[in-house]
Design a protein around this motif. Structure first.
Motif, short mmCIF file in Angstrom:
data_model
loop_
_atom_site.label_atom_id
_atom_site.label_comp_id
_atom_site.label_asym_id
_atom_site.label_seq_id
_atom_site.Cartn_x
_atom_site.Cartn_y
_atom_site.Cartn_z
N UNK A 138 15.08 -27.83 -52.57
CA UNK A 138 14.89 -28.35 -51.22
C UNK A 138 13.44 -28.77 -51.00
N UNK A 139 13.24 -30.02 -50.54
CA UNK A 139 11.86 -30.48 -50.36
C UNK A 139 11.11 -29.78 -49.23
N UNK A 140 11.82 -29.33 -48.19
CA UNK A 140 11.13 -28.73 -47.05
C UNK A 140 11.76 -27.39 -46.68
N UNK A 141 10.98 -26.33 -46.80
CA UNK A 141 11.52 -25.01 -46.43
C UNK A 141 11.64 -24.90 -44.92
N UNK A 142 10.84 -25.66 -44.18
CA UNK A 142 10.93 -25.60 -42.73
C UNK A 142 12.25 -26.22 -42.24
N UNK A 143 12.65 -27.33 -42.84
CA UNK A 143 13.94 -27.94 -42.45
C UNK A 143 15.10 -27.02 -42.83
N UNK A 144 14.98 -26.33 -43.95
CA UNK A 144 16.01 -25.34 -44.35
C UNK A 144 16.07 -24.22 -43.31
N UNK A 145 14.89 -23.71 -42.92
CA UNK A 145 14.85 -22.59 -41.98
C UNK A 145 15.40 -23.00 -40.62
N UNK A 146 15.22 -24.28 -40.25
CA UNK A 146 15.79 -24.76 -38.98
C UNK A 146 17.31 -24.65 -39.02
N UNK A 147 17.90 -25.00 -40.16
CA UNK A 147 19.36 -24.87 -40.31
C UNK A 147 19.76 -23.39 -40.26
N UNK A 148 19.07 -22.58 -41.02
CA UNK A 148 19.41 -21.15 -41.09
C UNK A 148 19.30 -20.52 -39.70
N UNK A 149 18.22 -20.85 -38.99
CA UNK A 149 18.00 -20.28 -37.65
C UNK A 149 19.16 -20.59 -36.72
N UNK A 150 19.74 -21.80 -36.87
CA UNK A 150 20.85 -22.19 -36.00
C UNK A 150 22.18 -21.59 -36.46
N UNK A 151 22.24 -21.14 -37.71
CA UNK A 151 23.51 -20.65 -38.26
C UNK A 151 23.68 -19.14 -38.11
N UNK A 184 11.72 -20.38 -36.69
CA UNK A 184 13.05 -20.80 -36.24
C UNK A 184 13.88 -19.62 -35.72
N UNK A 185 13.20 -18.59 -35.24
CA UNK A 185 13.87 -17.59 -34.42
C UNK A 185 14.31 -16.33 -35.12
N UNK A 186 13.95 -16.16 -36.41
CA UNK A 186 14.37 -14.95 -37.11
C UNK A 186 13.23 -13.94 -37.16
N UNK A 187 13.61 -12.68 -37.26
CA UNK A 187 12.63 -11.59 -37.35
C UNK A 187 12.71 -11.02 -38.77
N UNK A 188 11.58 -10.94 -39.44
CA UNK A 188 11.57 -10.41 -40.81
C UNK A 188 11.75 -8.90 -40.76
N UNK A 189 12.78 -8.38 -41.46
CA UNK A 189 13.00 -6.93 -41.52
C UNK A 189 12.28 -6.35 -42.73
#
Ligand SMILES: C[S@@+](CC[C@H](N)C(=O)[O-])C[C@H]1O[C@@H](n2cnc3c(N)ncnc32)[C@H](O)[C@@H]1O
Length: 269
Positions: free
Chosen positions: A132-145, A219-224
């Motif tokens: 994946x070229x952009x981890x931020x675009x990936x995280x945007x998807x993950x945050x919404x899922x 993108x809205x996640x909290x690191x555990x």
């Protein structure tokens, strides 16, 4: 689609048929032994019975379907039609079709492909982020899922391992995400050196640990937790030695570098 991802897609369609017959994936053994998820990952997620689990970049779904055996309702997503077709067939043979669904989509279009559904668990297993070229675009998807109260579990190759040269501990590639990808024209895939790929050109990108974690938080996640492992599950470097439990690590007396990492993140309820 970005032409570099389109080239990767052709390579993954080729690789799927090779991987299906490989001892690395051992599909027949997986079906016969009714293998479930890895104990380390069960420990991380606890009881998944009845939970909705999404596996991003699921390949042909062995890691996905293992969670169905543990009681989850699973969805696997991958952009390779060959891999998705194979996943559906493996699910049928394993008797898991009724608790699994496989969706063919670029991970960057996942929220649309999944009609904005959310999941109790989003799961990402080895060999995903580098495509994946952009981890931020990936995280945007993950945050919404990830549903409110839901979790993300990632186990992937460590960016230090991506940065190292193949045959020494020298840094050969940039550790951080860069616009320019690593370009490879190797005709080998990791499961079989003797079955050459037809589509050899691939593009990969590294992402530093800080970039991955910061993108998820943005993108809205909290690191555990985040754990860096000194082992991997395949002989990524010629200097690794096999451990009793089938992992690969540095030999005694040699400096240890992080080879893979795991992280758990959550979304507030
Ligand atoms: C190394 S495999 C993952 C293997 C998986 N962890 C397993 O153990 O089976 C990487 C997968 O990512 C998929 N992939 C790569 N780029 C993708 C993208 N942009 N969108 C969706 N899937 C992608 C490939 O098709 C491939 O199945």
């Amino acid at each position: 689609m970005d032409e570099r991802l389109a080239a990767n897609l052709e390579s993954w369609n080729d690789r799927t048929s090779i991987h299906l017959g490989s001892t690395f994936y051992d599909v027949e053994g997986w079906l016969r032994d009714e293998r479930g998820p890895r104990p380390r990952e069960v420990e991380a997620l606890g009881d998944v019975d009845g939970l909705r689990l999404l596996h991003l970049q699921c390949h042909f779904g062995l890691d996905t379907l293992a969670w169905a055996r543990a009681g989850a309702h699973v969805t696997g997503l991958d952009f390779s039609p060959a891999a998705i077709d194979a996943a559906r067939e493996i699910a049928r043979r394993a008797g898991l079709s009724s608790r699994s669904e496989f969706v063919c989509s670029d991970v960057y279009d996942a929220t649309i492909a999944l009609r904005h559904a959310t999941f109790d668990i989003v799961y990402v297993s080895l060999g995903a982020l580098c495509w994946l070229p952009s981890v931020d675009r990936w995280a945007a998807q993950v945050g919404a899922l990830v549903a409110p109260g839901g979790r993300l579990l990632v186990h992937d190759v460590h960016p230090v391992a991506w940065a190292l040269a193949d045959d020494s501990l020298a840094i050969e590639h940039t550790y951080f995400e860069e616009t320019e990808p690593f370009v490879s024209d190797s005709d080998e895939t990791y499961t079989d050196a003797n079955r050459p790929l037809v589509h050899c050109r691939t593009y990969e990108w590294n992402h530093g640990i800080g970039e991955i974690v910061t993108a998820l938080i943005r993108h809205g996640l909290r690191l555990e937790w985040l754990v860096e492992h000194d082992w991997t599950v395949w002989p990524r470097f010629p200097w690794l030695v096999r451990t009793g439990d089938g992992r690969w690590t540095a030999p005694a007396g040699r400096p240890r570098a992080p080879l893979t990492f795991s992280l758990l993140a959550s979304r507030d309820g």
